[in-house]
Design a protein around this motif. Structure first.
Motif, PDB file in Angstrom:
ATOM      1  N   LYS A 164      14.237  78.416   0.872  1.00  0.00           N
ATOM      2  CA  LYS A 164      15.639  78.593   0.484  1.00  0.00           C
ATOM      3  C   LYS A 164      15.841  78.511  -1.023  1.00  0.00           C
ATOM      4  CE  LYS A 164      18.345  75.124   1.174  1.00  0.00           C
ATOM      5  NZ  LYS A 164      19.160  74.075   1.846  1.00  0.00           N
ATOM      6  N   GLU A 165      15.260  77.515  -1.671  1.00  0.00           N
ATOM      7  CA  GLU A 165      15.481  77.349  -3.107  1.00  0.00           C
ATOM      8  C   GLU A 165      14.908  78.519  -3.888  1.00  0.00           C
ATOM      9  OE1 GLU A 165      17.511  75.123  -4.329  1.00  0.00           O
ATOM     10  OE2 GLU A 165      17.813  74.496  -2.237  1.00  0.00           O
ATOM     11  N   LEU A 166      13.761  79.015  -3.478  1.00  0.00           N
ATOM     12  CA  LEU A 166      13.185  80.188  -4.142  1.00  0.00           C
ATOM     13  C   LEU A 166      14.095  81.402  -3.949  1.00  0.00           C
ATOM     14  CD1 LEU A 166       9.528  81.352  -4.207  1.00  0.00           C
ATOM     15  CD2 LEU A 166      11.295  82.964  -3.503  1.00  0.00           C
ATOM     16  N   LEU A 167      14.567  81.616  -2.727  1.00  0.00           N
ATOM     17  CA  LEU A 167      15.431  82.767  -2.466  1.00  0.00           C
ATOM     18  C   LEU A 167      16.731  82.678  -3.261  1.00  0.00           C
ATOM     19  CD1 LEU A 167      14.817  83.058   1.381  1.00  0.00           C
ATOM     20  CD2 LEU A 167      14.123  84.732  -0.354  1.00  0.00           C
ATOM     21  N   LYS A 168      17.236  81.480  -3.445  1.00  0.00           N
ATOM     22  CA  LYS A 168      18.460  81.317  -4.236  1.00  0.00           C
ATOM     23  C   LYS A 168      18.253  81.707  -5.693  1.00  0.00           C
ATOM     24  CE  LYS A 168      20.791  77.470  -3.512  1.00  0.00           C
ATOM     25  NZ  LYS A 168      21.023  76.028  -3.186  1.00  0.00           N
ATOM     26  N   GLU A 169      17.010  81.677  -6.169  1.00  0.00           N
ATOM     27  CA  GLU A 169      16.725  82.125  -7.539  1.00  0.00           C
ATOM     28  C   GLU A 169      17.012  83.609  -7.714  1.00  0.00           C
ATOM     29  OE1 GLU A 169      13.108  80.854  -9.523  1.00  0.00           O
ATOM     30  OE2 GLU A 169      12.791  79.332  -7.978  1.00  0.00           O
ATOM     31  N   LEU A 170      17.024  84.357  -6.617  1.00  0.00           N
ATOM     32  CA  LEU A 170      17.331  85.785  -6.711  1.00  0.00           C
ATOM     33  C   LEU A 170      18.777  86.022  -7.137  1.00  0.00           C
ATOM     34  CD1 LEU A 170      15.520  87.038  -3.477  1.00  0.00           C
ATOM     35  CD2 LEU A 170      14.772  87.408  -5.841  1.00  0.00           C
ATOM     36  N   ASP A 171      19.639  85.021  -6.976  1.00  0.00           N
ATOM     37  CA  ASP A 171      21.048  85.175  -7.342  1.00  0.00           C
ATOM     38  C   ASP A 171      21.232  85.529  -8.819  1.00  0.00           C
ATOM     39  OD1 ASP A 171      22.055  84.711  -4.810  1.00  0.00           O
ATOM     40  OD2 ASP A 171      22.390  82.570  -5.138  1.00  0.00           O
ATOM     41  N   GLN A 172      20.301  85.125  -9.650  1.00  0.00           N
ATOM     42  CA  GLN A 172      20.447  85.352 -11.090  1.00  0.00           C
ATOM     43  C   GLN A 172      20.289  86.823 -11.481  1.00  0.00           C
ATOM     44  OE1 GLN A 172      16.865  83.980 -13.489  1.00  0.00           O
ATOM     45  NE2 GLN A 172      16.157  83.367 -11.432  1.00  0.00           N
ATOM     46  N   PHE A 173      19.799  87.660 -10.557  1.00  0.00           N
ATOM     47  CA  PHE A 173      19.456  89.031 -10.922  1.00  0.00           C
ATOM     48  C   PHE A 173      20.521  90.061 -10.543  1.00  0.00           C
ATOM     49  CE2 PHE A 173      15.218  86.980 -10.193  1.00  0.00           C
ATOM     50  CZ  PHE A 173      14.912  86.849 -11.548  1.00  0.00           C
ATOM     51  N   ASN A 174      21.688  89.606 -10.091  1.00  0.00           N
ATOM     52  CA  ASN A 174      22.793  90.523  -9.797  1.00  0.00           C
ATOM     53  C   ASN A 174      22.345  91.660  -8.884  1.00  0.00           C
ATOM     54  OD1 ASN A 174      25.427  91.585  -9.995  1.00  0.00           O
ATOM     55  ND2 ASN A 174      24.860  92.917 -11.693  1.00  0.00           N
ATOM     56  N   LEU A 175      21.740  91.293  -7.752  1.00  0.00           N
ATOM     57  CA  LEU A 175      21.229  92.280  -6.809  1.00  0.00           C
ATOM     58  C   LEU A 175      22.346  92.781  -5.890  1.00  0.00           C
ATOM     59  CD1 LEU A 175      17.903  90.525  -5.690  1.00  0.00           C
ATOM     60  CD2 LEU A 175      18.240  92.158  -7.570  1.00  0.00           C
ATOM     61  N   ILE A 176      22.235  94.036  -5.472  1.00  0.00           N
ATOM     62  CA  ILE A 176      23.159  94.565  -4.472  1.00  0.00           C
ATOM     63  C   ILE A 176      23.032  93.759  -3.184  1.00  0.00           C
ATOM     64  CG2 ILE A 176      23.803  96.594  -3.106  1.00  0.00           C
ATOM     65  CD1 ILE A 176      22.393  98.314  -5.204  1.00  0.00           C
ATOM     66  N   MET A 177      21.798  93.389  -2.843  1.00  0.00           N
ATOM     67  CA  MET A 177      21.543  92.640  -1.612  1.00  0.00           C
ATOM     68  C   MET A 177      20.094  92.185  -1.603  1.00  0.00           C
ATOM     69  SD  MET A 177      21.159  95.839   1.084  1.00  0.00           S
ATOM     70  CE  MET A 177      22.105  97.038   0.120  1.00  0.00           C
ATOM     71  N   VAL A 178      19.786  91.233  -0.728  1.00  0.00           N
ATOM     72  CA  VAL A 178      18.406  90.942  -0.340  1.00  0.00           C
ATOM     73  C   VAL A 178      18.331  91.226   1.156  1.00  0.00           C
ATOM     74  CG1 VAL A 178      18.917  88.462  -0.069  1.00  0.00           C
ATOM     75  CG2 VAL A 178      16.540  89.254  -0.250  1.00  0.00           C
ATOM     76  N   GLU A 179      17.389  92.071   1.520  1.00  0.00           N
ATOM     77  CA  GLU A 179      17.315  92.573   2.892  1.00  0.00           C
ATOM     78  C   GLU A 179      16.327  91.758   3.726  1.00  0.00           C
ATOM     79  OE1 GLU A 179      16.548  96.829   5.202  1.00  0.00           O
ATOM     80  OE2 GLU A 179      16.207  96.674   3.052  1.00  0.00           O
ATOM     81  N   GLN A 180      16.794  91.306   4.889  1.00  0.00           N
ATOM     82  CA  GLN A 180      15.998  90.617   5.904  1.00  0.00           C
ATOM     83  C   GLN A 180      15.006  89.618   5.302  1.00  0.00           C
ATOM     84  OE1 GLN A 180      16.772  91.621   9.182  1.00  0.00           O
ATOM     85  NE2 GLN A 180      15.662  89.839   9.954  1.00  0.00           N
ATOM     86  N   PRO A 181      15.505  88.590   4.613  1.00  0.00           N
ATOM     87  CA  PRO A 181      14.571  87.609   4.048  1.00  0.00           C
ATOM     88  C   PRO A 181      13.865  86.760   5.101  1.00  0.00           C
ATOM     89  CG  PRO A 181      16.844  86.924   3.695  1.00  0.00           C
ATOM     90  CD  PRO A 181      16.888  88.318   4.225  1.00  0.00           C
ATOM     91  N   LEU A 182      14.532  86.484   6.236  1.00  0.00           N
ATOM     92  CA  LEU A 182      13.994  85.555   7.229  1.00  0.00           C
ATOM     93  C   LEU A 182      13.483  86.306   8.464  1.00  0.00           C
ATOM     94  CD1 LEU A 182      16.740  82.783   6.874  1.00  0.00           C
ATOM     95  CD2 LEU A 182      14.636  83.109   5.533  1.00  0.00           C
ATOM     96  N   ALA A 183      13.234  85.592   9.539  1.00  0.00           N
ATOM     97  CA  ALA A 183      12.511  86.130  10.690  1.00  0.00           C
ATOM     98  C   ALA A 183      13.121  87.411  11.253  1.00  0.00           C
ATOM     99  CB  ALA A 183      12.432  85.071  11.794  1.00  0.00           C
ATOM    100  N   HIS A 184      12.261  88.243  11.808  1.00  0.00           N
ATOM    101  CA  HIS A 184      12.661  89.567  12.293  1.00  0.00           C
ATOM    102  C   HIS A 184      13.630  89.498  13.473  1.00  0.00           C
ATOM    103  CE1 HIS A 184      10.366  89.638  16.134  1.00  0.00           C
ATOM    104  NE2 HIS A 184       9.643  88.710  15.520  1.00  0.00           N
ATOM    105  N   ASP A 185      13.663  88.365  14.176  1.00  0.00           N
ATOM    106  CA  ASP A 185      14.531  88.245  15.344  1.00  0.00           C
ATOM    107  C   ASP A 185      15.628  87.203  15.149  1.00  0.00           C
ATOM    108  OD1 ASP A 185      12.876  86.051  15.264  1.00  0.00           O
ATOM    109  OD2 ASP A 185      12.212  86.180  17.351  1.00  0.00           O
ATOM    110  N   ASP A 186      15.935  86.872  13.897  1.00  0.00           N
ATOM    111  CA  ASP A 186      16.861  85.773  13.613  1.00  0.00           C
ATOM    112  C   ASP A 186      18.206  86.257  13.086  1.00  0.00           C
ATOM    113  OD1 ASP A 186      17.563  82.875  12.784  1.00  0.00           O
ATOM    114  OD2 ASP A 186      17.798  84.042  10.931  1.00  0.00           O
ATOM    115  N   ILE A 187      19.274  85.574  13.525  1.00  0.00           N
ATOM    116  CA  ILE A 187      20.541  85.660  12.810  1.00  0.00           C
ATOM    117  C   ILE A 187      21.054  84.264  12.448  1.00  0.00           C
ATOM    118  CG2 ILE A 187      21.218  87.888  13.774  1.00  0.00           C
ATOM    119  CD1 ILE A 187      23.117  86.426  15.682  1.00  0.00           C
ATOM    120  N   ILE A 188      20.624  83.231  13.176  1.00  0.00           N
ATOM    121  CA  ILE A 188      21.130  81.875  12.956  1.00  0.00           C
ATOM    122  C   ILE A 188      20.750  81.362  11.570  1.00  0.00           C
ATOM    123  CG2 ILE A 188      21.113  79.490  13.776  1.00  0.00           C
ATOM    124  CD1 ILE A 188      22.480  81.438  15.673  1.00  0.00           C
TER     125      ILE A 188
END
Length: 375
Positions: free
Chosen positions: A199-223
């Motif tokens: 989670k903390e690593l993924l939150k570092e992506l916030d600094q790059f003004n991305l349109i989105m980050v696609e499917q970071p977690l498990a392929h069958d997850d929404i929770i």
């Protein structure tokens, strides 16, 4: 529709260069072409399944098996009136969405040709042009990545998607922003490579003004995606988790994402894709059309669905020359202007089939006729 014959052709078409994701590296596209014939008209589609079950549980082999053993015989026996009937007919079969989609999409092409419509118009599309982006795999070096980004920006692509995985995430995004600035349309695609422990690593992506980050977690997850989205400024886009309009409804309800990627093969066909598009539009969730390294027939279907109104983010349907030395359609998909593809204005998918190339690439083929299947 009086469908009398369905043909399958399995081909392997080499890529111009290998394409790497967190799943692995691809050097050729293994494709099943489906041809649905009625009178003088033929509808075409292609399966987007891979030869290995790494994106989902389906493979090229399982798609062929499902088509010849279950789907084609049932369609030839029962028949249909409109393309939507295909989804209803196969609703009792669990998953196997890519197999269902390949047959259903060919029926949609056939239907639109028999009615003298473009496939776009048959689906309810209004756009005459669509904006497109490009997907870049995991490269051998930052410099190679930057060189590719520069070339695609010069071509005018409206979105740059970069594949990421643990160890290849913050540095490539940082390098792109440093070289090209904070305003180029950039997104990251993780293909399920992370967990909530990251989670903390993924939150570092916030600094790059991305349109989105696609499917970071498990392929069958929404929770867990819902838990992560609460803590990230960057919109999460769901891809592998969404197989049906019901999956999309649940993800939207628990706020697991702010964007959804609609891949027609993944969701079981164009009928389900339209339903998902409409649901997302109702809930102000933008959608875009993802790619599966389709050859030209698949690209033509993607162009048609992307002409619907809520496809507001540029999709992955780049020009044929992005991946192939020669494509299986004529003319090939090209950019009509920087970052723009014109929606065809002739009936069906709007492209002719490059049969000379297909004949060179065939590794297996089969034909099913109504009278021979049920003699």
């Amino acid at each position: 529709m009086d469908i009398t014959q369905i043909d399958l052709q399995r081909i392997k078409i080499p890529l111009k260069s290998s394409f790497a994701t967190s799943f692995g590296k691809v050097t050729e596209k293994d494709i099943i072409i489906v041809k649905v014939i009625s009178g003088d008209h033929t509808g075409y589609a292609e399966s987007v399944a891979m030869p290995y079950p790494i994106y989902n549980e389906e493979t090229t082999g399982t798609v062929w098996h499902m088509l010849e053993t279950f789907l084609i015989p049932q369609l030839l026996e029962k028949g249909i009136q409109v393309p939507e009937d295909v989804s209803e007919m196969f609703s009792y079969i669990r998953r196997n969405n890519m197999a269902k989609a390949a047959l259903e999409m060919a029926v949609w092409d056939l239907y639109s040709k028999k009615n003298g419509q473009t496939l776009s118009a048959a689906l309810g599309g209004k756009r005459k042009e669509i904006e497109v982006g490009v997907s870049i795999g995991i490269e051998d070096s930052i410099e190679t990545l930057l060189a590719k980004v520069e070339g695609f920006l010069e071509d005018g692509y409206r979105k740059i998607k970069v594949k990421i995985k643990p160890g290849w995430d913050i540095k490539p995004m940082e390098a792109i922003r440093k070289r090209f600035g904070d305003t180029i349309p950039l997104m990251a695609d993780a293909n399920s490579a992370y967990t909530l422990k990251d989670k903390e690593l993924l939150k570092e992506l916030d600094q790059f003004n991305l349109i989105m980050v696609e499917q970071p977690l498990a392929h069958d997850d929404i929770i867990d995606h819902a838990k992560l989205q609460v803590e990230m400024k960057t919109p999460i886009c769901l891809d592998e988790s969404i197989h049906s309009v019901e999956d999309a409804r649940k993800a939207i309800e628990i706020e697991a994402c702010k964007i959804i990627n609609i891949k027609v093969g993944r969701v079981g066909g164009l009928t389900e894709a339209i339903k998902m598009h409409d649901l997302c539009e109702k809930h102000n969730i933008p959608v875009w059309c993802g790619g599966m390294l389709e050859a030209g027939i698949g690209r033509a279907h993607n162009i048609a669905i992307a002409s619907l109104g809520n496809f507001t983010i540029p999709g992955d349907t780049s020009a044929s020359s992005r991946y192939f030395h020669e494509d299986i359609i004529l003319p090939e998909v090209t950019l009509s202007k920087p970052g723009i593809i014109t929606v065809p204005d002739t009936p069906g998918i709007g492209f002719d089939i490059n049969n000379n190339l297909i004949k060179k690439l065939i590794v297996n083929e089969a034909s099913f006729k109504r009278e021979s299947v049920f003699r």
